[in-house]
Write an enzyme that holds these catalytic residues in place. Structure first.
Site, short mmCIF file in Angstrom:
data_model
loop_
_atom_site.label_atom_id
_atom_site.label_comp_id
_atom_site.label_asym_id
_atom_site.label_seq_id
_atom_site.Cartn_x
_atom_site.Cartn_y
_atom_site.Cartn_z
N GLN B 30 131.37 120.86 118.39
CA GLN B 30 130.21 120.24 119.03
C GLN B 30 130.63 119.05 119.88
OE1 GLN B 30 128.00 119.34 115.46
NE2 GLN B 30 129.80 118.40 114.54
N HIS B 61 118.24 108.75 104.71
CA HIS B 61 119.17 108.81 103.57
C HIS B 61 118.48 108.51 102.24
CE1 HIS B 61 122.28 108.50 106.89
NE2 HIS B 61 122.42 109.68 106.35
N ASP B 137 133.78 124.61 106.54
CA ASP B 137 132.43 125.18 106.70
C ASP B 137 131.71 125.18 105.35
OD1 ASP B 137 130.24 126.66 107.52
OD2 ASP B 137 131.29 128.57 107.32
N GLY B 138 130.51 124.63 105.35
CA GLY B 138 129.72 124.55 104.12
C GLY B 138 129.39 125.91 103.55
N ASP B 156 122.55 118.45 104.41
CA ASP B 156 122.34 117.40 105.40
C ASP B 156 122.88 117.93 106.72
OD1 ASP B 156 122.19 115.11 106.89
OD2 ASP B 156 123.47 113.92 105.58
N SER B 157 122.12 118.84 107.32
CA SER B 157 122.64 119.59 108.47
C SER B 157 121.92 119.21 109.75
CB SER B 157 122.44 121.07 108.22
OG SER B 157 121.07 121.41 108.36
N ASP B 159 120.12 120.86 113.35
CA ASP B 159 119.15 121.94 113.53
C ASP B 159 119.86 123.29 113.49
OD1 ASP B 159 117.11 120.03 113.95
OD2 ASP B 159 117.72 119.81 116.03
#
Lengths: 284, 284
Positions: B30, B61, B137-138, B156-157, B159
């Protein structure tokens, strides 16, 4: 492409696209601009501040009106101060118990232009036989109103600058207290906690109201087109606590369909973030 | 004057002023941009979308972390998916009961840049001996994690576009269910109800999660710098109901100072507007 832009703080601004400006007018009180767009439909601004748009007016008008009626479903006499777009009166008039609604709006042009361009809020209001439209200063109106003559006052005002300023004064809140009966409720446009200038107004209004009314609460809602989207109303009362005295089942019996308000949300709306509670308690 | 502008919908945009751009970088995943301004302090964006700023990161948070701990104060093993700024881990690490926190962030550069430019969220996280930082990668991480190995997963990503997309899939939620133990809670970034594109993502995520978890709720908060300011987290669980099982007194005993969260607000946050409830129930 045309963009209407509002400065939310020195470092933050918010813009809406519109296709055309429908009307622009300087009245003795303020500048009124009407715009027409796609997503937000028709919207208008007063002195360059967003007032009402077709996409989210339901949120504001639900939240200024229904919490008071769910706390006291017996409300019969209502005074709306400001509210020139008609949306607050529209919601109040949905209650069959209501016998009389006085709307004291200082600027008749706001109402007339909303009748022309924004029927979603203004249509039908003038025609309702329970309605008394008065185009005069709200502060002057309450000064002259008899003691204990209303069950509910809804202060649907602009920010405390120019024409809205008098509606954020101790003198005004005291007159509201006087003209409310012993079950009376005052709901006021209470600004917002996030941007410094709005937070100052929020704190000042709360300090003044809590010196006058025995029961004072503040509740919140999500209003995306107002600065920060985090917006508040004050709930001040002589007798009713909006949580302990909530009459959820009675309110449900009215059978009103509402897109934003419901009685669970009513309870939730009074649970404020810690930083907001702290600001409201502060004496600075 | 420099303005960072984010398009919230075709007809709506939001702008923040900054003094200078601190850093800009295209990673394999990104585009990352860091800015420094007055009111919002340092902030960064991923692919042109606001992630974290110093003015309101506390809201996000607080709300991603504390509702789960107030429902199950016994949480010991936590998996954070994404959360590269460190703020979610920072909040989790405030709980002395917590024994282990795995953070699976796909893009190490986000974390390293936050260590450099945004210490308010990243500082101290890597140094905590309970922390296991994994830059991967989660989705791959949960696929390989053993059954019933976590009490809590916090998604906690970004969009569900580009790098965040896999974290909004049924396959991912199923793996989360599997790696959570029988008291497990899943909190996920649940988008927003107001603008059409975000509302679609909200509905899709909820449909997928409610097919997998027996208890599924959605809660809201005011996040002024995210589109519309009306933002949601999902609360899905195998055993705990966030309202019936709320342990307010136990949570108070932790003695954590929080600027946004409190246990009254916890209850209120689950009371959604009618139009949001309806959208979440819909099957379109």
């Amino acid at each position: 492409m045309n963009w209407y832009t509002e400065q939310w703080s020195d470092d933050c601004k918010f813009s809406l696209r519109y296709n055309k400006e429908l009307h622009s007018e300087q009245t003795p009180f303020q500048k009124i601009d009407f715009y027409e767009g796609e997503e937000f439909g028709t919207f208008f601004t007063l002195d360059g501040l967003m007032m009402v748009n077709e996409k989210d007016e339901f949120i504001y008008h639900d939240m200024i009106t229904h919490p008071a009626f769910a706390t006291n479903p017996d409300i019969k006499k209502v005074l709306v101060i400001g509210g020139g777009d008609g949306g607050t009166a529209r919601e109040v008039l949905r209650y069959p118990n209501v016998e009389k609604v006085v709307m004291a709006e200082i600027d008749e042009r706001v109402f007339r232009l909303c009748q022309e361009y924004l029927p979603v809020t203004a249509k039908g209001v003038e025609e309702d036989p329970r309605m008394e439209l008065r185009f005069e200063d709200g502060l002057a109106y309450v000064k002259n109103a008899p003691d204990a003559s209303f069950d509910l006052i809804l202060v649907d005002s602009t920010d405390p600058i120019s024409v809205g300023e008098g509606l954020f004064t101790t003198a005004f809140y005291k007159e509201c207290f006087r003209v409310l009966n012993d079950k009376g409720i005052l709901i006021n446009q209470h600004e917002s906690p996030y941007f410094a200038e709005y937070a100052e107004n929020m704190k000042k209004a709360h300090r003044k109201i809590r010196d006058i009314f025995p029961i004072t609460n503040v509740y919140q809602y999500h209003m995306p087109t107002y600065p920060s989207g985090h917006w508040l109303f004050g709930f001040a009362s002589k007798a009713f606590d909006p949580l302990k005295d909530l009459k959820a089942a009675e309110w449900e019996k009215f059978g009103l369909e509402t897109k934003y308000y419901n009685t669970d949300l009513h309870k939730g709306a009074f649970a404020l973030p810690s930083y907001v509670k702290e600001a409201l308690l502060s004496d600075e």
